[in-house]
Design a protein around this motif. Sequence first.
Motif, short mmCIF file in Angstrom:
data_model
loop_
_atom_site.label_atom_id
_atom_site.label_comp_id
_atom_site.label_asym_id
_atom_site.label_seq_id
_atom_site.Cartn_x
_atom_site.Cartn_y
_atom_site.Cartn_z
N GLN A 72 46.96 26.26 34.55
CA GLN A 72 46.92 27.37 35.50
C GLN A 72 45.80 28.34 35.14
OE1 GLN A 72 48.70 27.69 38.39
NE2 GLN A 72 47.21 29.30 38.74
N ASN A 73 45.64 28.64 33.86
CA ASN A 73 44.56 29.53 33.43
C ASN A 73 43.20 28.93 33.75
OD1 ASN A 73 46.43 31.34 32.44
ND2 ASN A 73 46.20 30.70 30.31
N ASP A 74 43.06 27.63 33.53
CA ASP A 74 41.81 26.96 33.86
C ASP A 74 41.54 27.01 35.35
OD1 ASP A 74 39.53 25.36 32.90
OD2 ASP A 74 40.43 23.79 34.13
N LEU A 75 42.57 26.77 36.14
CA LEU A 75 42.43 26.84 37.59
C LEU A 75 42.06 28.26 38.03
CD1 LEU A 75 42.67 25.28 40.24
CD2 LEU A 75 45.09 25.86 40.26
N ASP A 76 42.66 29.25 37.42
CA ASP A 76 42.32 30.65 37.74
C ASP A 76 40.86 30.95 37.41
OD1 ASP A 76 44.93 31.05 38.57
OD2 ASP A 76 45.55 32.08 36.72
N ASP A 77 40.39 30.43 36.26
CA ASP A 77 38.98 30.62 35.89
C ASP A 77 38.05 29.98 36.90
OD1 ASP A 77 39.76 32.00 33.62
OD2 ASP A 77 39.43 30.30 32.26
N ILE A 78 38.37 28.76 37.30
CA ILE A 78 37.55 28.05 38.29
C ILE A 78 37.56 28.81 39.62
CG2 ILE A 78 37.39 25.95 39.69
CD1 ILE A 78 38.46 24.45 37.19
N HIS A 79 38.72 29.28 40.02
CA HIS A 79 38.85 30.04 41.26
C HIS A 79 37.99 31.30 41.21
CE1 HIS A 79 40.96 32.73 44.15
NE2 HIS A 79 40.91 31.64 44.88
N SER A 80 38.03 31.99 40.10
CA SER A 80 37.25 33.21 39.93
C SER A 80 35.75 32.92 40.00
CB SER A 80 37.60 33.85 38.59
OG SER A 80 36.80 34.95 38.34
N ILE A 81 35.32 31.87 39.35
CA ILE A 81 33.89 31.49 39.38
C ILE A 81 33.47 31.12 40.79
CG2 ILE A 81 32.25 29.72 38.62
CD1 ILE A 81 33.83 29.70 35.94
N MET A 82 34.31 30.38 41.49
CA MET A 82 33.97 30.00 42.87
C MET A 82 33.87 31.23 43.78
SD MET A 82 36.19 26.51 43.36
CE MET A 82 35.66 26.27 45.04
N LYS A 83 34.80 32.16 43.63
CA LYS A 83 34.74 33.39 44.43
C LYS A 83 33.46 34.16 44.14
CE LYS A 83 38.18 36.14 44.99
NZ LYS A 83 39.39 36.97 44.79
N LYS A 84 33.10 34.25 42.88
CA LYS A 84 31.88 34.96 42.48
C LYS A 84 30.66 34.28 43.08
CE LYS A 84 29.11 36.15 38.52
NZ LYS A 84 28.67 35.58 37.26
N ASN A 85 30.60 32.96 43.01
CA ASN A 85 29.47 32.22 43.57
C ASN A 85 29.36 32.39 45.07
OD1 ASN A 85 28.79 31.30 41.03
ND2 ASN A 85 29.75 29.30 41.30
N ILE A 86 30.49 32.32 45.76
CA ILE A 86 30.49 32.49 47.22
C ILE A 86 30.04 33.90 47.59
CG2 ILE A 86 32.00 32.62 49.24
CD1 ILE A 86 33.53 30.23 48.00
N THR A 87 30.52 34.90 46.86
CA THR A 87 30.12 36.28 47.10
C THR A 87 28.63 36.45 46.92
OG1 THR A 87 32.30 37.06 46.42
CG2 THR A 87 30.51 38.67 46.43
N GLU A 88 28.09 35.85 45.85
CA GLU A 88 26.65 35.94 45.60
C GLU A 88 25.84 35.30 46.72
OE1 GLU A 88 25.89 34.31 41.74
OE2 GLU A 88 26.82 36.03 40.71
N VAL A 89 26.31 34.15 47.21
CA VAL A 89 25.59 33.47 48.30
C VAL A 89 25.65 34.32 49.57
CG1 VAL A 89 25.70 31.47 49.86
CG2 VAL A 89 25.89 31.15 47.39
N LEU A 90 26.78 34.91 49.86
CA LEU A 90 26.92 35.74 51.06
C LEU A 90 26.10 37.02 50.98
CD1 LEU A 90 30.75 35.36 51.76
CD2 LEU A 90 28.84 34.31 53.02
N ASN A 91 25.87 37.51 49.80
CA ASN A 91 25.10 38.74 49.63
C ASN A 91 23.60 38.52 49.62
OD1 ASN A 91 27.35 40.39 49.55
ND2 ASN A 91 27.57 40.21 47.33
N ARG A 92 23.15 37.31 49.75
CA ARG A 92 21.70 37.02 49.73
C ARG A 92 21.06 37.37 51.04
NH1 ARG A 92 21.28 31.28 46.54
NH2 ARG A 92 22.12 32.07 44.61
#
Length: 92
Positions: A72-92
């Motif tokens: 679950q912790n690993d999944l949460d980390d992956i989820h957090s990284i994906m959200k960060k990446n998507i946010t960065e792409v949307l802010n470009r």
Amino acid sequence: EKSYPKRLVFMYLEDVHRAFLEELRKDHGDGWRNQIETVARPYVFIKFDKIIQRKRKEYSNPGTSSNVQRLQNDLDDIHSIMKKNITEVLNR
């Protein structure tokens, strides 16, 4: 076993790796790499077997609460990284 979660296998290997390096650093300090490179006896790290066996026992049942929590912790980390990446792409 085929039903064992692959991600948990990699977590086990990472945990064993981390524990091995901690043990080497504790025993040899900053010269731990030199110790590995100059090993002359095949069983010089046999004392590490206790740690490997303990880790193997910890990870043997993927359904234990600690292993479920690891996943679950690993999944949460992956989820957090994906959200960060998507946010960065949307802010470009």
